[in-house]
Design a protein around this motif. Structure first.
Motif, PDB file in Angstrom:
ATOM      1  N   ILE A   1       5.835   3.561   0.806  1.00  8.94           N
ATOM      2  CA  ILE A   1       5.309   2.278   0.324  1.00  8.94           C
ATOM      3  C   ILE A   1       5.555   1.273   1.445  1.00  8.94           C
ATOM      4  O   ILE A   1       6.674   1.112   1.915  1.00  8.94           O
TER       5      ILE A   1
ATOM      6  N   ARG B   1       0.842  -1.191   0.000  1.00 10.68           N
ATOM      7  CA  ARG B   1       0.000   0.000   0.000  1.00 10.68           C
ATOM      8  C   ARG B   1       0.876   1.238   0.000  1.00 10.68           C
ATOM      9  O   ARG B   1       2.052   1.183   0.383  1.00 10.68           O
TER      10      ARG B   1
ATOM     11  N   THR C   1      -2.997   4.392  -2.188  1.00 11.77           N
ATOM     12  CA  THR C   1      -2.669   3.275  -3.065  1.00 11.77           C
ATOM     13  C   THR C   1      -3.221   3.471  -4.473  1.00 11.77           C
ATOM     14  O   THR C   1      -2.592   3.058  -5.451  1.00 11.77           O
TER      15      THR C   1
ATOM     16  N   ASP D   1      -4.831   6.495   2.942  1.00  7.23           N
ATOM     17  CA  ASP D   1      -4.462   5.556   1.887  1.00  7.23           C
ATOM     18  C   ASP D   1      -4.318   6.296   0.555  1.00  7.23           C
ATOM     19  O   ASP D   1      -5.199   7.041   0.153  1.00  7.23           O
TER      20      ASP D   1
END
Length: 113
Positions: A108, A47, A59, A57
């Motif tokens: 990451i 992610r 991603t 998030d």
């Protein structure tokens, strides 16, 4: 009766610290199973989050390619045999939306189960 634990070592490598949008880079997960039994149901996922903000998030701003696997059957519930060093290598591509105007940093990370 004595119970034996699982002996495994885990290493994560990001092959590039700086990248431009539309330039790919690699992330590698290495798991060394030094035990006498296989590791089963191994799951790994990646992610992206904005640098220093693990609760948000990001991603969807990246494309994560299918991993290249060595000595592991899958990263979605796979098996690593005893006395084996397994590797999963992902190609990651930052989309233009990841940094549309200004330089933007991301972390990451991954989840290993």
């Amino acid at each position: 009766k004595q119970l034996a634990g699982v002996c495994a070592s885990v290493r994560v490598k990001i092959e590039q610290e700086l990248t431009l949008t539309r330039t790919g880079f690699e992330a590698r997960l290495e798991i060394g199973n030094d035990g006498d039994f296989p590791l089963e149901n191994v799951t790994a996922s990646l992610r992206a989050t904005p640098f220093g903000n693990i609760t948000k998030d990001a991603t969807s701003l990246f494309v994560f390619g299918e991993p290249e696997l060595t000595d592991v059957t899958s990263v979605g519930g796979g098996t690593i045999n005893a006395n084996t060093n397994a590797k999963a290598t992902w190609l990651i591509l930052a989309l233009t939306e990841a940094a549309p105007v200004f330089e933007t940093k991301y972390d990451i990370s991954g989840i290993l189960q």
